[in-house]
Enzyme design. Sequence first.
Site, PDB file in Angstrom:
ATOM      1  N   GLU A  18       0.814  -1.210   0.000  1.00 49.16           N
ATOM      2  CA  GLU A  18       0.000   0.000   0.000  1.00 49.16           C
ATOM      3  C   GLU A  18       0.853   1.268   0.000  1.00 49.16           C
ATOM      4  O   GLU A  18       0.491   2.275  -0.609  1.00 49.16           O
ATOM      5  CB  GLU A  18      -0.931   0.016   1.221  1.00 49.16           C
ATOM      6  N   LEU A  19       1.994   1.218   0.723  1.00 45.95           N
ATOM      7  CA  LEU A  19       2.845   2.406   0.791  1.00 45.95           C
ATOM      8  C   LEU A  19       3.438   2.724  -0.579  1.00 45.95           C
ATOM      9  O   LEU A  19       3.459   3.884  -1.011  1.00 45.95           O
ATOM     10  CB  LEU A  19       3.971   2.209   1.816  1.00 45.95           C
ATOM     11  N   LYS A  20       3.923   1.715  -1.277  1.00 48.23           N
ATOM     12  CA  LYS A  20       4.498   1.912  -2.617  1.00 48.23           C
ATOM     13  C   LYS A  20       3.483   2.553  -3.552  1.00 48.23           C
ATOM     14  O   LYS A  20       3.787   3.535  -4.249  1.00 48.23           O
ATOM     15  CB  LYS A  20       4.947   0.568  -3.191  1.00 48.23           C
ATOM     16  N   ILE A 435      22.372   0.082 -19.874  1.00 49.46           N
ATOM     17  CA  ILE A 435      22.688  -1.002 -18.942  1.00 49.46           C
ATOM     18  C   ILE A 435      21.864  -2.253 -19.207  1.00 49.46           C
ATOM     19  O   ILE A 435      22.272  -3.348 -18.850  1.00 49.46           O
ATOM     20  CB  ILE A 435      22.515  -0.518 -17.490  1.00 49.46           C
ATOM     21  N   GLU A 488      14.473  -6.119 -22.288  1.00 51.63           N
ATOM     22  CA  GLU A 488      13.993  -6.987 -21.216  1.00 51.63           C
ATOM     23  C   GLU A 488      12.497  -6.856 -20.879  1.00 51.63           C
ATOM     24  O   GLU A 488      12.112  -6.930 -19.715  1.00 51.63           O
ATOM     25  CB  GLU A 488      14.824  -6.759 -19.941  1.00 51.63           C
ATOM     26  N   GLU A 609      27.814  -6.407  -1.708  1.00 50.69           N
ATOM     27  CA  GLU A 609      26.801  -6.684  -0.680  1.00 50.69           C
ATOM     28  C   GLU A 609      27.102  -7.962   0.096  1.00 50.69           C
ATOM     29  O   GLU A 609      26.845  -8.051   1.299  1.00 50.69           O
ATOM     30  CB  GLU A 609      25.441  -6.790  -1.355  1.00 50.69           C
ATOM     31  N   CYS A 647      26.386  -1.285  -9.077  1.00 48.45           N
ATOM     32  CA  CYS A 647      25.850   0.023  -8.694  1.00 48.45           C
ATOM     33  C   CYS A 647      25.654   0.105  -7.190  1.00 48.45           C
ATOM     34  O   CYS A 647      25.466  -0.903  -6.516  1.00 48.45           O
ATOM     35  CB  CYS A 647      24.527   0.300  -9.401  1.00 48.45           C
ATOM     36  N   HIS A 698      17.495   6.925 -11.332  1.00 44.97           N
ATOM     37  CA  HIS A 698      16.507   6.831 -10.260  1.00 44.97           C
ATOM     38  C   HIS A 698      15.804   8.161 -10.021  1.00 44.97           C
ATOM     39  O   HIS A 698      14.887   8.244  -9.209  1.00 44.97           O
ATOM     40  CB  HIS A 698      17.175   6.347  -8.971  1.00 44.97           C
TER      41      HIS A 698
END
Length: 758
Positions: A18-20, A435, A488, A609, A647, A698
Amino acid sequence: MLIKNHILGFPRIGLKRELKIAQEKYWSGKISLEELLIVGKKIRKKNWKKQKELGLDFLTVGDFAWYDHVLTTSVMVGNIPERHKSENQKNILDILFNIARGKSSSDCKTVHASEMTKWFNTNYHYIVPEFSKNQNFSFFYKQLLKDIEEASVLNHPIKVVLLSPVTYLWLGKIKGKNFNKLDLLPKLLNVYKKILKKIYKKNVEWVQIDEPILTLDLDDSWKNAIKNTYTNFQNFSKILLTTYFGSINHNLELVSTLKIDGLHLDCVSEKYNLQEIHKYIQKDWILSLGIINGKNIWRANLIFWYNYLKKYLRLYLNVWISTSCSLLHVPMDLSLEKNFKKEIKEWFSFGFQKCFELVMLTNVLNKKILSIDCLKKWVLPLQNRENSSIVHNSHVKLRIQKLQKISSNRLSPYKIRFNIQKKILNLPDLPLTTIGSFPQTSEIRKLRFNLRKKKITQIDYDREIKKYIKYAILQQEKLGLDVLVHGEPERNDMVEYFSEYLEGFVFTNYGWVQSYGSRCVKPPIIIGDISRITPMTVYWSKYAQSLTKKFVKGMLTGPITILCWSFPREDLSHEIISKQIACALMDEVKELENEGINIIQIDEPALREGLPLRICDHKEYLSWATEAFRLCSLNIKDSTQIHTHMCYCEFKDIMPAIVKLDVDVITIETSRSDMDLLEFFKKFKYPNSIGPGVYDIHSPNIPTQKWIIKLLKTALKHIPYQRLWVNPDCGLKTRTWDESILSLKNMVQAVKKIRKKL
């Protein structure tokens, strides 16, 4: 003394994202600020209500964030970059979103976003705080106090979460004149004391202060800063010093001197010998033990943890049990998943279920449930899994054993490959590419949905996907790019898509996890040995290449990224899992090459990561991780050019490993940092070709030619033009076609101007 339970944080995206949905509607002007705020308030209320219903002893408050919790901290303490300060700013949330996403004003001035990077060893991202030498702090954003008031209505004990000011400084980046970040600590502590005073006045007994940098190797200046910080935090609410993601054995002596009221240890990452560390734990402290894995989705072995805790309970008077870290890293509710076989579903535990595990174990330990039979019943599916044919594949195991006798290096060194590829590919100076992904439109998502629901046939789906690929190729040719991609459109996610073609994976329908802001991912689950079922990308790559005379890159996701961005098995080493994935990708790379795909990109954004937090553990990890990557291109021709993309990570920590990858071209994110990273690449003398991102995908901002030219001129100071590629800093999946075409057009025109001066 009764054992209590709590969690370190809860997922904040809502049960069905819901937040998204609300964020993206607000950004596009479809809902008002008031409507957005209502969605956030409902999510917080539901989270607290669920925690109370499940039987947790505390409601965790302060874990909600509109974008990420580090950015929330920045705005809370008034750390707003100068470029984002404006007298005309309507509200604090717009400031927060502009820091994260950048903004364009009506007079066409572009204000770029702050940098983004990974949160320790997770796939969660945070917006990097920016610090200047003489900056000040203030209690600017008071949402936390409102959250406390909202939670208090439920009449249940509250525990407030704050990110430590020391960890906050550690995570940030100096802008402008160089100085010691710790010089800012006294000013920051003054603001934190004001915040703690406000919290204390609201009758909050416990404040959880997150100090994850205690898992790292710290020098004396940072250790002293930590010691000084907790001395300043006396006479407020009780302090629970909270660590996670790794062991703090090496910093226990420091911790033992701190003025705190409790300590949280991540017992999943480090099976602490509680008898040995007893001397470091003050008698009047609460000892909180993170025994439920907050980073993975496997059902906990509650019998193991019952025996672990019973062994040491006599040593400690005040014990709480908890999750190892915040639950924001796992999906919310397993009960939503209807497609798993019963046998497999019983192996898993999502956010709600992890809270249930905590409460059940607490009740047994406190003898509210007199028998441990309920724990034995809970663990039984895990015992059955050990010998399941779903898990084990003898052919895969044999292939991995044979690899130990084979070199993973390319046939020839880079210098030889460079000359061969230059002759065959015949690309211009500063080759232009992207990319990989192009915009994932609502029509594409609807197409996939209709295929999944069997509203259309596979033939119908393939025909429509070909139209999107043809359109992407046509647009790239019109723009004048040199190396093309198919865009893609058939891929839902860069990891989930590949996993669907691999034996050993299962998938959720609602297993969403926040990556950053409104970006949510649905990590696949590795349940068994991995092998390729069928070609994954060959069909679409061949089709795209048939549409153009220019080279089309084959696009793959690397083994470490598939591993890190999935929920991995816990009964097999990450090294073996990554090499199983590498073997599957090796088959794909060879088939692409056989079909005439001369350029293949194997993305590995998660290499950094996966790096262990302690320096002493880096060498072993990087050795097998880089080998797994090289295995993907085992025995291919020198003329086949291998690219990779990385990235939002600290490359400086892994530069020797990046060299060992031995890719022909690496593309990296550098636009948000104004190409600062390239100075390090130059100092390190990185030997291969590199494509630094020249604009931030972004952000909705359209980069100007002037901006791109400026970045390219900076790049040329660090990288010879013969080895320099030009590209955006990431895929264009989240952008619109209009944004993508305008941005790429400026990128192409900027390169044409630069080429004339070479």
